[in-house]
Design a protein around this motif. Structure first.
Motif, PDB file in Angstrom:
ATOM      1  N   LYS A 146      10.849  -0.340  -6.350  1.00 53.11           N
ATOM      2  CA  LYS A 146       9.565  -0.255  -5.749  1.00 53.11           C
ATOM      3  C   LYS A 146       9.065  -1.729  -6.019  1.00 53.11           C
ATOM      4  O   LYS A 146       8.644  -2.559  -5.198  1.00 53.11           O
ATOM      5  CB  LYS A 146       8.369   0.655  -6.378  1.00 53.11           C
ATOM      6  CG  LYS A 146       8.823   2.165  -5.893  1.00 53.11           C
ATOM      7  CD  LYS A 146       7.569   2.999  -6.271  1.00 53.11           C
ATOM      8  CE  LYS A 146       7.810   4.624  -5.803  1.00 53.11           C
ATOM      9  NZ  LYS A 146       6.595   5.395  -6.456  1.00 53.11           N
ATOM     10  N   LYS A 157       7.627   2.962   7.432  1.00 49.53           N
ATOM     11  CA  LYS A 157       7.872   3.983   6.256  1.00 49.53           C
ATOM     12  C   LYS A 157       9.716   4.405   6.245  1.00 49.53           C
ATOM     13  O   LYS A 157      10.068   4.477   5.101  1.00 49.53           O
ATOM     14  CB  LYS A 157       7.034   5.229   6.244  1.00 49.53           C
ATOM     15  CG  LYS A 157       5.638   4.889   6.290  1.00 49.53           C
ATOM     16  CD  LYS A 157       4.767   5.965   6.252  1.00 49.53           C
ATOM     17  CE  LYS A 157       3.221   5.910   6.489  1.00 49.53           C
ATOM     18  NZ  LYS A 157       2.307   6.846   6.541  1.00 49.53           N
ATOM     19  N   ASP A 198       2.674   2.014  -3.373  1.00 49.87           N
ATOM     20  CA  ASP A 198       1.709   2.205  -4.420  1.00 49.87           C
ATOM     21  C   ASP A 198       1.227   3.613  -4.214  1.00 49.87           C
ATOM     22  O   ASP A 198       0.162   4.298  -4.937  1.00 49.87           O
ATOM     23  CB  ASP A 198       0.528   1.136  -4.492  1.00 49.87           C
ATOM     24  CG  ASP A 198       0.697  -0.087  -4.983  1.00 49.87           C
ATOM     25  OD1 ASP A 198       1.855   0.107  -5.658  1.00 49.87           O
ATOM     26  OD2 ASP A 198       0.284  -1.025  -4.807  1.00 49.87           O
ATOM     27  N   THR A 199       1.569   4.487  -3.128  1.00 47.95           N
ATOM     28  CA  THR A 199       1.294   5.602  -2.820  1.00 47.95           C
ATOM     29  C   THR A 199       1.505   6.373  -4.014  1.00 47.95           C
ATOM     30  O   THR A 199       2.460   6.658  -4.528  1.00 47.95           O
ATOM     31  CB  THR A 199       1.760   6.362  -1.750  1.00 47.95           C
ATOM     32  OG1 THR A 199       1.645   5.554  -0.513  1.00 47.95           O
ATOM     33  CG2 THR A 199       1.214   7.814  -1.351  1.00 47.95           C
ATOM     34  N   ASP A 242       3.991   2.553  12.215  1.00 50.84           N
ATOM     35  CA  ASP A 242       3.898   2.863  10.672  1.00 50.84           C
ATOM     36  C   ASP A 242       5.008   3.957  10.397  1.00 50.84           C
ATOM     37  O   ASP A 242       5.582   3.817   9.063  1.00 50.84           O
ATOM     38  CB  ASP A 242       2.551   3.766  10.487  1.00 50.84           C
ATOM     39  CG  ASP A 242       1.379   2.686  10.789  1.00 50.84           C
ATOM     40  OD1 ASP A 242       1.621   1.323  10.882  1.00 50.84           O
ATOM     41  OD2 ASP A 242       0.050   3.086  10.405  1.00 50.84           O
ATOM     42  N   LYS A 293       0.776  -1.256   0.062  1.00 52.70           N
ATOM     43  CA  LYS A 293       0.027   0.023   0.113  1.00 52.70           C
ATOM     44  C   LYS A 293       0.778   1.180   0.043  1.00 52.70           C
ATOM     45  O   LYS A 293       0.538   2.180  -0.615  1.00 52.70           O
ATOM     46  CB  LYS A 293      -0.911  -0.054   1.369  1.00 52.70           C
ATOM     47  CG  LYS A 293      -1.793   1.301   1.343  1.00 52.70           C
ATOM     48  CD  LYS A 293      -2.735   1.025   2.569  1.00 52.70           C
ATOM     49  CE  LYS A 293      -3.583   2.403   2.423  1.00 52.70           C
ATOM     50  NZ  LYS A 293      -4.589   2.218   3.730  1.00 52.70           N
ATOM     51  N   TYR A 294       1.795   1.271   0.679  1.00 51.37           N
ATOM     52  CA  TYR A 294       2.861   2.462   0.762  1.00 51.37           C
ATOM     53  C   TYR A 294       3.536   2.630  -0.517  1.00 51.37           C
ATOM     54  O   TYR A 294       3.631   3.880  -0.991  1.00 51.37           O
ATOM     55  CB  TYR A 294       3.518   2.101   1.944  1.00 51.37           C
ATOM     56  CG  TYR A 294       4.761   3.510   2.108  1.00 51.37           C
ATOM     57  CD1 TYR A 294       4.374   4.821   2.740  1.00 51.37           C
ATOM     58  CD2 TYR A 294       6.184   3.287   1.930  1.00 51.37           C
ATOM     59  CE1 TYR A 294       5.286   5.807   2.860  1.00 51.37           C
ATOM     60  CE2 TYR A 294       6.865   4.386   2.007  1.00 51.37           C
ATOM     61  CZ  TYR A 294       6.484   5.621   2.586  1.00 51.37           C
ATOM     62  OH  TYR A 294       7.313   6.634   2.621  1.00 51.37           O
ATOM     63  N   LEU A 328       5.021   8.752  -4.914  1.00 52.71           N
ATOM     64  CA  LEU A 328       5.923   8.700  -3.794  1.00 52.71           C
ATOM     65  C   LEU A 328       7.402   8.639  -4.121  1.00 52.71           C
ATOM     66  O   LEU A 328       7.642   8.142  -5.354  1.00 52.71           O
ATOM     67  CB  LEU A 328       5.692   7.025  -3.193  1.00 52.71           C
ATOM     68  CG  LEU A 328       6.675   6.556  -2.281  1.00 52.71           C
ATOM     69  CD1 LEU A 328       6.401   7.520  -0.955  1.00 52.71           C
ATOM     70  CD2 LEU A 328       6.491   4.987  -1.905  1.00 52.71           C
TER      71      LEU A 328
END
Length: 242
Positions: free
Chosen positions: A151, A130, A97-98, A126, A94-95, A101
């Protein structure tokens, strides 16, 4: 095959034949718990502080159960691991796919987990997750990988970790327990599973020479823990600890 009811006798044989003096059961359990928690959450990103405390209590009960030839809690621990790593994989995906980013060059990370406090809230966890993800992206990019490809690779890495835990078996549970038990006697003792022994014999038969360095995995990347005196790495001179 390695089965649950054989564990107590194997543990007894380890202690009978080991060069060190036998430890008190309470001291032995404490060492096993310390090693287990480092194996289960080495980067301190899976469990909150209260969950970590609960895990130590759970492990104490688990060890006592295994000592009597019962392994229900040992198998339940694998289910917990599956949940932890599945949740971590989902978070990373999810992160990453920000939208838009980017690498945040202002981030500062203590890379040694031993020097990091365990998070007490989900928000703290969290935040450290990150930071670690950003750090891992930078590691890929420093080797020439583009951000989008980095990624993709990072997603794949966490997917493989989650899958490896998900596909582990009861025999893997026993092997992991025995290996940690052996390491609790001293850091240089270990248990070889059938597959580990086969790999060891192949390597010895081929007379493979290592690089002369002790490696560690930290946050998904490999670091040099120690240079072996007289080995190829020391003679070459380029590898450095940490």
């Amino acid at each position: 095959p390695l089965v649950c009811w054989t564990l107590p006798s194997l543990m007894s044989r380890f202690q009978e034949n080991h060069v060190s003096r036998a430890m008190k059961p309470t001291d032995m359990r404490a060492r096993i718990i310390d090693l287990y928690e480092k194996r289960l959450d080495p980067s301190k990103v899976l469990l909150l502080k209260n969950e970590h405390v609960a895990l130590r209590t759970y492990l104490d009960t688990l060890i006592k159960e295994v000592e009597t030839g019962r392994c229900n809690q040992l198998h339940e621990l694998r289910k917990k691991q599956i949940d932890w790593h599945s949740e971590m994989h989902a978070f990373v995906t999810k992160y990453l796919d920000t939208p838009n980013l980017k690498i945040d060059e202002e981030i500062r990370l203590q890379v040694d987990p031993e020097k990091r406090e365990r998070p007490t809230t989900t928000a703290e966890r969290d935040d450290i997750r990150k930071k670690i993800i950003q750090f891992q992206l930078v590691n890929y990019m420093s080797a020439g990988t583009k951000l989008d490809e980095a990624k993709t690779k990072l997603k794949k890495r966490y997917e493989l970790i989650a899958r490896r835990v998900r596909e582990s078996s009861e025999e893997d549970d026993y092997s992991m327990f025995l290996n940690i038990f052996a390491s609790a006697l001293d850091p240089h003792s270990s248990y070889f599973s059938k597959d580990d022994l086969e790999d060891f014999r192949i390597n010895m038969g081929l007379s493979l020479e290592g690089i002369g360095a002790v490696l560690q995995n930290r946050d998904g990347y490999t670091t040099i823990h120690k240079i072996i005196a007289g080995g190829p790495a020391e003679r070459d001179g380029r590898l450095k600890t940490k």
